[in-house]
Motif scaffolding. Structure first.
Motif, PDB file in Angstrom:
ATOM      1  N   UNK A 115       7.446  -6.402  -7.875  1.00 37.30           N
ATOM      2  CA  UNK A 115       6.665  -6.172  -6.654  1.00 37.30           C
ATOM      3  C   UNK A 115       6.626  -4.700  -6.265  1.00 37.30           C
ATOM      4  N   UNK A 116       7.744  -4.034  -6.290  1.00 41.94           N
ATOM      5  CA  UNK A 116       7.793  -2.617  -5.921  1.00 41.94           C
ATOM      6  C   UNK A 116       6.868  -1.785  -6.814  1.00 41.94           C
ATOM      7  N   UNK A 117       6.862  -2.092  -8.101  1.00 44.90           N
ATOM      8  CA  UNK A 117       5.984  -1.376  -9.036  1.00 44.90           C
ATOM      9  C   UNK A 117       4.517  -1.692  -8.751  1.00 44.90           C
ATOM     10  N   UNK A 118       4.264  -2.933  -8.440  1.00 40.74           N
ATOM     11  CA  UNK A 118       2.889  -3.346  -8.138  1.00 40.74           C
ATOM     12  C   UNK A 118       2.371  -2.619  -6.900  1.00 40.74           C
ATOM     13  N   UNK A 119       3.195  -2.547  -5.874  1.00 41.61           N
ATOM     14  CA  UNK A 119       2.787  -1.857  -4.655  1.00 41.61           C
ATOM     15  C   UNK A 119       2.504  -0.381  -4.925  1.00 41.61           C
TER      16      UNK A 119
ATOM     17  N   UNK B 148      -5.636   2.324   4.252  1.00 41.53           N
ATOM     18  CA  UNK B 148      -5.452   0.875   4.356  1.00 41.53           C
ATOM     19  C   UNK B 148      -4.226   0.432   3.560  1.00 41.53           C
ATOM     20  N   UNK B 149      -4.115   0.920   2.343  1.00 43.74           N
ATOM     21  CA  UNK B 149      -2.999   0.523   1.478  1.00 43.74           C
ATOM     22  C   UNK B 149      -1.660   0.907   2.093  1.00 43.74           C
TER      23      UNK B 149
ATOM     24  N   UNK C 158       2.551  -3.450   1.965  1.00 45.37           N
ATOM     25  CA  UNK C 158       3.906  -3.977   2.040  1.00 45.37           C
ATOM     26  C   UNK C 158       4.009  -5.348   2.694  1.00 45.37           C
ATOM     27  N   UNK C 159       3.092  -5.653   3.586  1.00 44.53           N
ATOM     28  CA  UNK C 159       3.127  -6.928   4.304  1.00 44.53           C
ATOM     29  C   UNK C 159       2.296  -8.016   3.633  1.00 44.53           C
TER      30      UNK C 159
ATOM     31  N   UNK D  84      -2.855 -12.160  -1.487  1.00 50.52           N
ATOM     32  CA  UNK D  84      -3.590 -11.051  -0.875  1.00 50.52           C
ATOM     33  C   UNK D  84      -3.567  -9.822  -1.781  1.00 50.52           C
ATOM     34  N   UNK D  85      -2.427  -9.580  -2.431  1.00 47.60           N
ATOM     35  CA  UNK D  85      -2.346  -8.461  -3.377  1.00 47.60           C
ATOM     36  C   UNK D  85      -3.266  -8.687  -4.570  1.00 47.60           C
TER      37      UNK D  85
END
Length: 87
Positions: free
Chosen positions: A6-10, A32-33, A38-39, A44-45
Motif C-alpha cells: 500500500x505505501x508503495x502504491x500511494x 487532490x492526491x 491516504x484515506x 477507490x485507489x
C-alpha cells in the motif's frame, strides 16, 4: 505476481499525479492526491489508478466541466473538481 504494498502504491499514485504532462493537471491531481489518497480504500485507489491512465486533454475537460465525465469516473472527477475549485 505479488500485490503492491500500500505505501508503495500511494507513492506511485502521488508521483503519477504530479508528472502528467499538462501543468494544470499536475497541479490539480497532485493537490487532490496529497489531500485524499491516504484515506482511500483499495476500490477507490483502483478507480483513481484507472483515471490516471486517461488522456490529460480528456481529464482537463472533465474536471473543468467542458465535457461530461464517463460514468465510471463521475464521482471521482466531481471530488477532484471540488478540490480544484476550493483552492
Amino acid at each position: 505476481m505479488s500485490e503492491e504494498i500500500r505505501e508503495h502504491r500511494l507513492k506511485r499514485l502521488q508521483m503519477r499525479s504530479m508528472r502528467r504532462g499538462i501543468k494544470e493537471m499536475d497541479l490539480i491531481l497532485s493537490a487532490y492526491a496529497e489531500a485524499n489518497l491516504g484515506a482511500m480504500d483499495d476500490a477507490a485507489l483502483d478507480n483513481y489508478d484507472a483515471l490516471l491512465n486517461e488522456n490529460d486533454q480528456d481529464l482537463i475537460r472533465w474536471v473543468t466541466g467542458v465535457e461530461p465525465t464517463p460514468a465510471p469516473f463521475e464521482a471521482l472527477v466531481s471530488r477532484i473538481s471540488q478540490t480544484f475549485q476550493g483552492q
